[in-house]
Scaffold this motif. Sequence first.
Motif, short mmCIF file in Angstrom:
data_model
loop_
_atom_site.label_atom_id
_atom_site.label_comp_id
_atom_site.label_asym_id
_atom_site.label_seq_id
_atom_site.Cartn_x
_atom_site.Cartn_y
_atom_site.Cartn_z
N ARG A 1 0.76 -1.19 -0.05
CA ARG A 1 -0.01 -0.07 -0.03
C ARG A 1 0.73 1.27 -0.11
NH1 ARG A 1 -5.37 -0.86 0.81
NH2 ARG A 1 -5.86 -2.91 1.94
N ALA A 2 1.79 1.32 0.75
CA ALA A 2 2.80 2.44 0.92
C ALA A 2 3.52 2.44 -0.50
CB ALA A 2 3.86 2.36 2.10
N ALA A 3 4.18 1.42 -1.05
CA ALA A 3 5.00 1.41 -2.17
C ALA A 3 4.16 1.92 -3.34
CB ALA A 3 5.37 -0.17 -2.58
N ASN A 4 2.80 1.70 -3.30
CA ASN A 4 1.95 1.98 -4.28
C ASN A 4 2.04 3.47 -4.56
OD1 ASN A 4 -0.04 0.80 -6.18
ND2 ASN A 4 -1.49 2.27 -5.16
N GLU A 5 2.36 4.32 -3.34
CA GLU A 5 2.41 5.73 -3.72
C GLU A 5 3.71 6.40 -4.53
OE1 GLU A 5 -0.24 7.34 -2.83
OE2 GLU A 5 -0.94 5.53 -2.12
N ILE A 6 4.70 5.66 -4.33
CA ILE A 6 6.02 5.96 -5.00
C ILE A 6 5.74 6.38 -6.55
CG2 ILE A 6 8.37 5.07 -5.90
CD1 ILE A 6 8.41 3.39 -2.95
N PRO A 7 5.15 5.64 -7.30
CA PRO A 7 5.03 5.95 -8.80
C PRO A 7 4.27 7.23 -8.93
CG PRO A 7 3.99 3.89 -8.51
CD PRO A 7 4.70 4.22 -7.20
N THR A 8 3.49 7.44 -8.08
CA THR A 8 2.43 8.78 -8.20
C THR A 8 3.42 9.97 -7.83
OG1 THR A 8 0.47 7.68 -7.19
CG2 THR A 8 0.58 10.17 -7.07
N LEU A 9 4.23 9.92 -6.98
CA LEU A 9 5.09 10.89 -6.33
C LEU A 9 6.14 11.24 -7.74
CD1 LEU A 9 5.77 10.12 -2.84
CD2 LEU A 9 4.29 12.06 -3.74
N LEU A 10 6.80 10.14 -8.30
CA LEU A 10 7.73 10.32 -9.27
C LEU A 10 6.96 10.77 -10.62
CD1 LEU A 10 9.76 6.94 -8.70
CD2 LEU A 10 10.57 9.26 -8.32
N MET A 11 5.57 10.40 -10.77
CA MET A 11 5.13 10.93 -12.04
C MET A 11 4.86 12.41 -11.81
SD MET A 11 1.59 11.61 -12.93
CE MET A 11 0.82 10.91 -11.50
N MET A 12 4.53 12.75 -10.58
CA MET A 12 4.18 14.30 -10.47
C MET A 12 5.36 15.12 -10.70
SD MET A 12 1.93 14.09 -7.06
CE MET A 12 1.87 15.63 -6.57
N VAL A 13 6.73 14.49 -10.43
CA VAL A 13 7.88 15.18 -10.54
C VAL A 13 8.08 15.26 -12.15
CG1 VAL A 13 10.44 15.04 -10.47
CG2 VAL A 13 8.98 14.62 -8.56
N VAL A 14 7.85 14.33 -12.90
CA VAL A 14 8.10 14.07 -14.13
C VAL A 14 7.28 15.19 -15.06
CG1 VAL A 14 7.69 12.93 -16.36
CG2 VAL A 14 8.99 11.76 -14.53
N VAL A 15 6.01 15.22 -14.39
CA VAL A 15 4.84 16.14 -15.28
C VAL A 15 5.21 17.57 -15.19
CG1 VAL A 15 2.50 16.68 -15.32
CG2 VAL A 15 3.15 14.24 -15.28
N ILE A 16 5.65 17.84 -13.67
CA ILE A 16 5.88 19.36 -13.49
C ILE A 16 7.08 19.62 -14.18
CG2 ILE A 16 6.67 20.73 -11.44
CD1 ILE A 16 4.63 19.22 -9.85
N MET A 17 8.10 18.87 -14.12
CA MET A 17 9.30 19.18 -14.73
C MET A 17 9.10 19.55 -16.33
SD MET A 17 11.64 19.61 -12.76
CE MET A 17 10.48 19.93 -11.36
N VAL A 18 8.06 18.72 -17.06
CA VAL A 18 8.14 18.70 -18.64
C VAL A 18 7.14 20.13 -18.82
CG1 VAL A 18 7.01 17.74 -20.55
CG2 VAL A 18 8.43 16.51 -18.96
N ILE A 19 6.15 20.21 -18.20
CA ILE A 19 5.06 21.28 -18.33
C ILE A 19 5.58 22.53 -17.79
CG2 ILE A 19 2.57 21.88 -18.01
CD1 ILE A 19 3.18 19.36 -19.76
N VAL A 20 5.75 22.66 -16.42
CA VAL A 20 6.29 24.00 -15.93
C VAL A 20 7.39 24.54 -15.79
CG1 VAL A 20 6.35 25.21 -13.71
CG2 VAL A 20 4.48 23.31 -13.99
N ARG A 21 8.50 23.52 -16.17
CA ARG A 21 9.95 23.69 -16.34
C ARG A 21 10.34 24.80 -15.47
NH1 ARG A 21 11.03 23.04 -22.98
NH2 ARG A 21 10.01 21.04 -23.09
N PRO A 22 10.50 24.55 -14.09
CA PRO A 22 10.55 25.52 -13.17
C PRO A 22 11.94 26.05 -12.89
CG PRO A 22 10.44 23.34 -11.90
CD PRO A 22 9.97 23.25 -13.34
N PHE A 23 12.87 25.40 -13.35
CA PHE A 23 14.44 26.01 -13.63
C PHE A 23 15.27 25.28 -14.62
CE2 PHE A 23 13.88 22.46 -10.52
CZ PHE A 23 14.71 21.52 -10.96
#
Length: 149
Positions: free
Chosen positions: A127-149
Amino acid sequence: MIAGLLPYLAWLKALHVMALIAWMAGLFYLPRLFVYHCQAVPGSGESERFKVMERKLLRQIMNPAMICTFLFGVLLALTPGTVDWHAGWWYLKIAAVLGLAGFHGACAAWRRAFAEDRNVRPERFYRAANEIPTLLMMVVVIMVIVRPF
């Protein structure tokens, strides 16, 4: 850089996103199957059914989707003008994608343990491990769409 890829940029993006969606679906679902598999008695019909589902999900959907994600991602990176190699977002995105690949590998190892009836982890772990891909996917999407730096 491969200039000949430029006319196919939209197709490469579309294929990359479709492959990523299929891969992420598997990364979200396989640990959930492990949660339910923990509740089944080893050797039971229910446990054997989970083994089949887990094997097919990993081998027939997740593995090909991950390979296609990487293939189209590399082709996109080789297309002129798609990546600013001096921007920091690109490297964090790559790190997150490698994290997803590592999680994929962990899922494959966990699946093998279930297949051999030697899982020792409780359902709470999955159940805890199931959260890992969600967090990593959020980083990927933010980096590609927002490109904060």
